[in-house]
Write a protein that holds these residues in place. Structure first.
Motif, mmCIF file in Angstrom:
data_model
loop_
_atom_site.group_PDB
_atom_site.id
_atom_site.type_symbol
_atom_site.label_atom_id
_atom_site.label_comp_id
_atom_site.label_asym_id
_atom_site.label_seq_id
_atom_site.Cartn_x
_atom_site.Cartn_y
_atom_site.Cartn_z
ATOM 1 N N ARG A 21 3.648 121.810 -21.321
ATOM 2 C CA ARG A 21 2.783 122.015 -20.150
ATOM 3 C C ARG A 21 3.538 121.497 -18.923
ATOM 4 N NH1 ARG A 21 -3.330 119.750 -19.626
ATOM 5 N NH2 ARG A 21 -3.526 121.026 -21.488
ATOM 6 N N ALA A 22 3.553 122.300 -17.870
ATOM 7 C CA ALA A 22 4.280 121.907 -16.651
ATOM 8 C C ALA A 22 3.602 120.718 -15.981
ATOM 9 C CB ALA A 22 4.333 123.084 -15.687
ATOM 10 N N GLN A 23 4.414 119.939 -15.254
ATOM 11 C CA GLN A 23 3.869 118.853 -14.425
ATOM 12 C C GLN A 23 3.126 119.478 -13.248
ATOM 13 O OE1 GLN A 23 4.136 115.329 -14.653
ATOM 14 N NE2 GLN A 23 4.747 115.836 -16.749
ATOM 15 N N LEU A 24 1.910 119.040 -13.022
ATOM 16 C CA LEU A 24 1.106 119.632 -11.952
ATOM 17 C C LEU A 24 1.041 118.710 -10.743
ATOM 18 C CD1 LEU A 24 -1.840 121.125 -14.040
ATOM 19 C CD2 LEU A 24 0.314 122.181 -13.408
ATOM 20 N N ALA A 25 0.966 119.303 -9.565
ATOM 21 C CA ALA A 25 0.818 118.531 -8.320
ATOM 22 C C ALA A 25 -0.669 118.270 -8.071
ATOM 23 C CB ALA A 25 1.414 119.322 -7.157
ATOM 24 N N GLN A 26 -0.921 117.289 -7.226
ATOM 25 C CA GLN A 26 -2.302 116.973 -6.833
ATOM 26 C C GLN A 26 -2.986 118.247 -6.329
ATOM 27 O OE1 GLN A 26 -2.900 113.313 -6.318
ATOM 28 N NE2 GLN A 26 -5.057 113.779 -6.462
ATOM 29 N N GLY A 27 -4.175 118.506 -6.811
ATOM 30 C CA GLY A 27 -4.936 119.655 -6.307
ATOM 31 C C GLY A 27 -4.647 120.957 -7.037
ATOM 32 N N ASP A 28 -3.653 120.961 -7.971
ATOM 33 C CA ASP A 28 -3.383 122.184 -8.725
ATOM 34 C C ASP A 28 -4.532 122.487 -9.692
ATOM 35 O OD1 ASP A 28 -1.003 122.753 -7.558
ATOM 36 O OD2 ASP A 28 0.270 122.080 -9.207
ATOM 37 N N GLY A 29 -4.892 123.737 -9.803
ATOM 38 C CA GLY A 29 -5.948 124.138 -10.726
ATOM 39 C C GLY A 29 -5.372 124.814 -11.953
ATOM 40 N N ILE A 30 -6.247 125.483 -12.703
ATOM 41 C CA ILE A 30 -5.819 126.105 -13.961
ATOM 42 C C ILE A 30 -4.832 127.254 -13.722
ATOM 43 C CG2 ILE A 30 -7.782 127.730 -14.132
ATOM 44 C CD1 ILE A 30 -7.697 126.957 -17.227
#
Length: 495
Positions: free
Chosen positions: A336-345
Motif C-alpha cells: 500500500r502506498a504511503q498517503l499524504a494528509q487528506g488523501d482519500g481512497i
C-alpha cells in the motif's frame, strides 16, 4: 554418483528406485548448484529448509515402496504459483511481502506426488513479457552465450527463471505457465523441452491470474520423457477451477513409443513469415524431413486466420488482465502506498497502482481498460473474440481432415541480448509470440522441442501443435522428433 543435479527426472527416478542415490543427496546437489548460480538470477526465493524436509519424507516413502514417479525429485516452482507460507509475488512490487495461506492445486499435486520444492523462480511481472526483463527481481539470465561473446542473453519469458534453471541444471525440472507462449518460447531459447497442455487440463486455481481464458500451467524439463512424467503429476480435475476438465489423465510416459508411422503432420503455409531468418526456415524444413524419415506423412495445410492472431491476442489478453488486476488496490494484501494528509481512497488506489505495477503491466492494463470501455467494446474486444473463434475453427478443420499434429518453428529467432529490444517499441517484443499465441487462442496443446543450434551456437526449437486432449499422442510425436534431432548440446558453464 557425481553431478546429480545434471540427471533427468527419469534417470533420477530410476536411481532413487534402485537405491543408488537418496532424495536428500539429489536435493543437496541442486541446492549447491543454485547457490553457485546467483548471477543467473533464476531462483528468487530459495527454500532449502522446505526442500530438505520434503526430501527426507520422500526417502521414507521410497523405502516403504509406495512412491509415485515424481517422489523425491527436486524441482523449481514459478513465482506465479501460490505456495503456502512462501513469498508468491508474481515478480511484482505490488505483491511485496505476500505469503499465501494456501497452496495452488498444481504445486499441491506435485507435493502430494513427493516432488521436492527447491524455491520460487523468476519471471516477467504478472507473466507479462517475452524476455524476463519486467521482473521486480531484475532480469533472469540465459545460461547460453553467443560464441565467445560475453553479452548476457534473455532466457525468454515469462517463464524465464524456470527455463534458465532447468537449462543450467539448477533443478531437474520446473513449472511454467503459458498464456501466449510463456513456456514454449523460453524452452526454445534455452534448449529445453516445454509443453503447454490443452486449456483445462491443469487447474488454474492458486495461480496468479493474467488472462483467465488463456492461462495454462505446464512442465519445463530436460527432455520429452521428463515432460510426460511431470505433466501426468500436474494434471487432473479440480472442482475449485470451473474451467478444469473432468477427464481421466493417461499415463503419458507409457505412450512414448516413438512410432509415428502413418501419422499425418501438417505444415501451415501462413507460418512462413517475411524476414524469417534462413536458419529457422532450414530448421523447420529439416524437422519435417526427420518426421518423414520416421514414417509420418507431411502435408501442406492452411490456417487462414493466423495473421490476425497477434492483434486479437493483444486485445483479449490485456482486456482480461485489466479485469484480473483490478483486485490489487492496496486494501487487503500486498503493498500500500504511503498517503499524504487528506488523501482519500481514490488517491490510495492511484498511488498504490502507480507505484506497484511496472511499465509493461501498466501499459497492458490501460490497453485492456480501453478496449473494454463503452465506446470501443464492440470495435475491439467483441471483434477479437470473433477472430478467436475463426482461428479455433481453422485448427478444427485441419484436424477434421485427418491431420494428427502441426509442425512450426517455436520462435522467430534465437535468444536475443538483454536490453536489445527497447521499451520504445513494445510491438517488436510482442512479435516474439507470433508462432505461439494461436495455440492459446484455440486452447490446444503445444510443445517446444530443441532441434538444433544457430550459427552462433544458440539453441533453436521446433513447435508441435496437437489435437485437444491428446497430449499423449503429441508427446509421442515430439519424442520421435527429439530422437531424430539428437539434440544434446548444453551451455558451457561460465557462471
Amino acid at each position: 554418483m557425481s553431478d546429480l543435479n545434471k540427471l533427468s527426472l527419469a534417470e533420477a527416478r530410476d536411481a532413487l528406485r534402485n537405491g543408488d542415490v537418496t532424495s536428500v543427496e539429489l536435493t543437496e546437489a541442486c541446492l549447491k548448484a543454485i547457490d553457485a548460480a546467483d548471477v543467473l538470477n533464476a531462483f528468487v526465493h530459495k527454500t532449502p529448509e522446505i526442500a530438505l524436509e520434503r526430501a527426507k519424507a520422500a526417502d521414507e516413502r521410497l523405502k516403504a515402496g509406495d512412491a509415485p514417479a515424481m517422489c523425491g525429485l527436486p524441482i523449481g516452482i514459478k513465482d506465479l504459483f501460490c505456495t503456502k507460507g512462501v513469498p508468491s509475488q508474481a515478480a511484482s512490487k505490488i505483491l511485496d511481502g505476500f505469503k499465501p495461506e494456501y497452496e495452488s492445486t498444481v504445486s499441491q499435486q506435485l507435493a502430494d506426488a513427493g516432488a521436492v520444492m527447491l524455491g520460487k523462480l523468476n519471471m516477467d511481472e504478472f507473466a507479462m513479457g517475452s524476455s524476463n526483463e519486467t521482473s521486480v527481481y531484475g532480469n533472469a539470465v540465459n545460461p547460453w552465450r553467443r560464441g565467445n561473446d560475453d553479452a548476457q542473453l534473455t532466457p525468454g519469458g515469462s517463464s524465464g527463471g524456470s527455463a534458465s534453471a532447468v537449462a543450467a541444471d539448477l533443478c531437474l525440472a520446473a513449472t511454467g505457465t503459458d498464456t501466449g507462449g510463456s513456456i514454449r518460447q523460453p524452452a526454445a531459447f534455452t534448449g529445453i523441452t516445454g509443453i503447454k497442455p490443452t486449456y483445462g487440463r491443469c487447474s488454474r486455481w492458486g495461480i496468479v491470474a493474467f488472462a483467465s481464458s488463456l492461462d495454462q500451467a505446464g512442465p519445463m524439463t530436460k527432455n520429452v520423457r521428463d515432460a510426460a512424467i511431470m505433466l501426468e503429476a500436474m494434471c487432473g480435475h479440480d472442482p475449485k477451477d470451473s474451467t478444469s476438465a473432468d477427464l481421466p489423465v493417461p499415463n503419458f510416459e507409457a505412450m512414448l513409443t516413438g512410432d509415428i508411422k502413418g501419422k499425418k503432420i501438417g505444415i501451415p503455409k501462413e507460418y512462413r513469415m517475411d524476414g524469417m531468418p534462413a536458419e529457422i526456415e532450414k530448421l523447420w524444413a529439416d524437422g519435417a524431413e526427420m518426421l518423414r524419415d520416421a514414417g509420418a506423412e507431411i502435408v501442406d495445410i492452411s490456417l487462414p486466420h493466423t495473421k490476425y492472431a497477434l492483434p486479437a491476442y493483444y486485445v483479449i489478453a490485456p482486456a482480461e488482465a485489466s479485469s484480473n488486476l483490478a483486485r490489487y488496490d492496496g486494501v487487503r494484501y500486498g503493498r500500500r502506498a504511503q498517503l499524504a494528509q487528506g488523501d482519500g481512497i481514490t488517491e490510495m488506489y492511484e498511488k498504490t497502482r502507480a507505484e506497484g505495477f511496472g511499465h509493461e503491466v501498466q501499459r497492458r492494463v490501460m490497453v485492456g481498460t480501453y478496449v473494454l470501455s463503452a465506446g470501443f467494446y464492440d470495435a475491439y474486444y467483441n471483434r477479437a473474440r470473433k477472430v478467436r473463434t475463426l482461428i479455433k475453427k481453422d485448427f478444427e478443420d485441419v484436424f477434421a481432415a485427418g491431420v494428427d499434429a502441426i509442425l512450426t518453428p517455436a520462435t522467430p529467432s534465437a535468444a536475443f541480448g538483454l536490453g536489445e529490444m527497447t521499451e520504445a517499441d513494445p510491438v517488436q517484443m510482442y512479435l516474439n509470440d507470433v508462432f505461439t499465441v494461436t495455440v492459446n487462442l484455440a486452447g490446444l496443446p503445444g510443445i517446444s522441442v530443441p532441434a538444433g543450434l544457430d550459427g552462433q551456437g544458440l539453441p533453436l526449437g521446433l513447435q508441435l501443435i496437437g489435437r485437444p486432449w491428446e497430449e499423449g499422442d503429441l508427446l509421442n510425436t515430439a519424442y520421435a522428433l527429439e530422437n531424430a534431432a539428437g539434440f544434446v548440446a548444453k551451455p558451457g558453464k561460465w557462471w
